[in-house]
Design an enzyme around this catalytic site. Structure first.
Site, PDB file in Angstrom:
ATOM      1  N   TYR A 161       0.799  -1.220   0.000  1.00  0.00           N
ATOM      2  CA  TYR A 161       0.000   0.000   0.000  1.00  0.00           C
ATOM      3  C   TYR A 161       0.841   1.284   0.000  1.00  0.00           C
ATOM      4  CZ  TYR A 161       0.937  -0.471   5.028  1.00  0.00           C
ATOM      5  OH  TYR A 161       1.555  -0.629   6.239  1.00  0.00           O
ATOM      6  N   CYS A 184      -2.174  17.801  11.112  1.00  0.00           N
ATOM      7  CA  CYS A 184      -2.696  18.635  10.039  1.00  0.00           C
ATOM      8  C   CYS A 184      -4.018  18.137   9.485  1.00  0.00           C
ATOM      9  CB  CYS A 184      -1.668  18.760   8.915  1.00  0.00           C
ATOM     10  SG  CYS A 184      -1.099  17.186   8.235  1.00  0.00           S
ATOM     11  N   ASP A 226       3.672  15.886   2.236  1.00  0.00           N
ATOM     12  CA  ASP A 226       4.155  14.520   2.014  1.00  0.00           C
ATOM     13  C   ASP A 226       3.201  13.728   1.125  1.00  0.00           C
ATOM     14  OD1 ASP A 226       5.898  12.306   2.466  1.00  0.00           O
ATOM     15  OD2 ASP A 226       4.478  11.534   3.937  1.00  0.00           O
TER      16      ASP A 226
END
Length: 416
Positions: free
Chosen positions: A29, A274, A296
């Site tokens: 994944y 975040c 990211d």
């Protein structure tokens, strides 16, 4: 305070990728491993010490807070040499002045040795370990090439961290397999002595890219949800089951990031992550060659802010593109979200997951919305109780006594 109107009111974070997306594992994944295709012209994909010094000097100089926090990520950052990180500590001391410096490194744990652990202990580094619960769940997706298992080596790495009293926490990916076994999953981490735990729901879409990548970008509307992704129903059920055990027994003893962040939003404090904040954009990422991206999860050409050799971190992180990127987290929400009674609690979660549609067909709904809504409905009575305790300057952990003494019904919130 509006974080976009006052961008310097929060720390600036730029996660460093010393080896880019390179990794010794081949997790099914992983959203980052295929980023190597963005840098096919770079055979080594390793950060130089020249770039390391430039980054550390500029990163420290860009901070407005007394503590400077460095995060080292990957890929697998331990593929970089120990000497590289020893040099990083030397440079931090050289440029920090009177500021304190913290370091956190996220690793899959398979490459940890006595030498690494002595370094982390001696320099007070926090180590994040990626582990997905008991072996049968972990090895299903987190493995080497040719499906060779990694669990045993990860556990050996944790043993070494404990041997040297290195502070560590766990980052666990919740997927279509382990999500159906929440209590077995949670109790595993308690049994191995993990007191700080982050759950990350994996949600990816498969969409073939011209350069060989196979995952959809947040801007692309098409693509099928990957089989390993957790479903909204699974995510909601998973969180509710673990919360019920946590709130009865573990408040103040075991720290689960999403529960702590939810309570923070409930009392009006910054959630500390975040994905649960009203805006984003203050946490970028720097690749091995100095390229800086918005986030990211947004390492795509569209979201490249520049390169540290050509642009300063302040220019990139406080520029119009990044500020608009952060503000769009709220501004781009569909009306269903803006009218939702739990908007304050989730803030639409991560924008990368907003590829579903609302009940009236408006795009931009978070794929996991129904799971989050179920979770917030379920925990609302307990969050209200803990908020009252916090506002009265008492410990939210008092809720455990209230439940044990039958002074509170956690399903209704009724106080007797």
């Amino acid at each position: 305070m509006n974080d976009i109107a006052f961008p310097f009111s929060r720390p600036l974070y730029v996660m460093a990728k010393p080896v880019g997306p390179r990794c010794n594992l081949a997790c099914d994944y992983c959203y980052y491993l295929e980023k190597t295709n963005l840098y096919n012209g770079h055979s080594k994909q390793m950060m130089s010490e020249t770039l390391l010094e430039r980054f550390i000097q500029e990163y420290i100089a860009s901070q407005t807070m007394p503590v400077v926090s460095f995060t080292w990520h990957g890929g697998e950052p331990l593929l970089q040499s120990l000497r590289f990180y020893q040099k990083a500590v030397e440079l931090q001391k050289k440029y920090a002045g009177d500021r304190a410096v913290d370091n956190c490194i996220q690793t899959n744990g398979t490459l940890l040795t006595d030498e690494w652990c002595r370094f982390f202990r001696d320099n007070n580094w926090l180590v994040g370990i990626s582990i997905d619960g008991p072996q049968r769940f972990h090895d299903a997706y987190r493995h080497y090439g040719q499906n060779l298992p990694s669990f045993v080596k990860v556990m050996r790495g944790i043993e070494l961290l404990n041997k040297y009293n290195v502070e560590w926490n766990a980052m666990a990916v919740v997927n279509n397999l382990n999500a159906d076994h929440p209590l077995e999953f949670y109790r595993f981490f308690k049994n191995i002595g993990c007191h700080y735990l982050q759950f990350t729901p994996v949600v990816e879409r498969i969409l073939k890219q011209p350069d060989g990548r196979h995952l959809a970008s947040p801007l692309q509307e098409n693509g099928r949800v990957a089989e390993f992704s957790v479903t909204p129903q699974q995510w909601g059920d998973f969180l509710c089951a673990i919360f019920d055990e946590w709130v009865r027994n573990d408040v103040g003893r075991y720290f689960v990031q999403i529960f702590d962040s939810t309570l923070a939003n409930w009392v009006g404090e910054h959630p500390g992550v975040c994905s649960m904040a009203r805006t984003c954009g203050h946490a970028g990422v720097m690749e091995f060659n100095g390229d800086v991206y918005a986030c990211d999860h947004y390492v795509f050409p569209k979201f490249k802010l520049g390169n540290i050799y050509k642009n300063t971190l302040l220019e990139m992180m406080y520029g119009d593109f990044q500020q608009n990127f952060g503000a769009d987290k709220y501004n781009s929400l569909p009306q269903q979200c803006k009218k939702c009674k739990y908007l304050f609690a989730c803030n639409g979660e991560c924008p990368k997951n907003r590829f579903a549609t609302t009940d009236d067909g408006e795009p931009g709904l978070n794929y996991l919305c129904h799971g989050y809504y179920r979770f917030f409905e379920h925990v609302s009575p307990c969050m209200d109780y803990m908020k009252r305790e916090w506002m009265a300057k008492r410990a939210p952990a008092n809720i455990m006594n209230a439940i044990r003494n039958h002074e509170m019904d956690i399903s209704s919130g009724k106080i007797y």
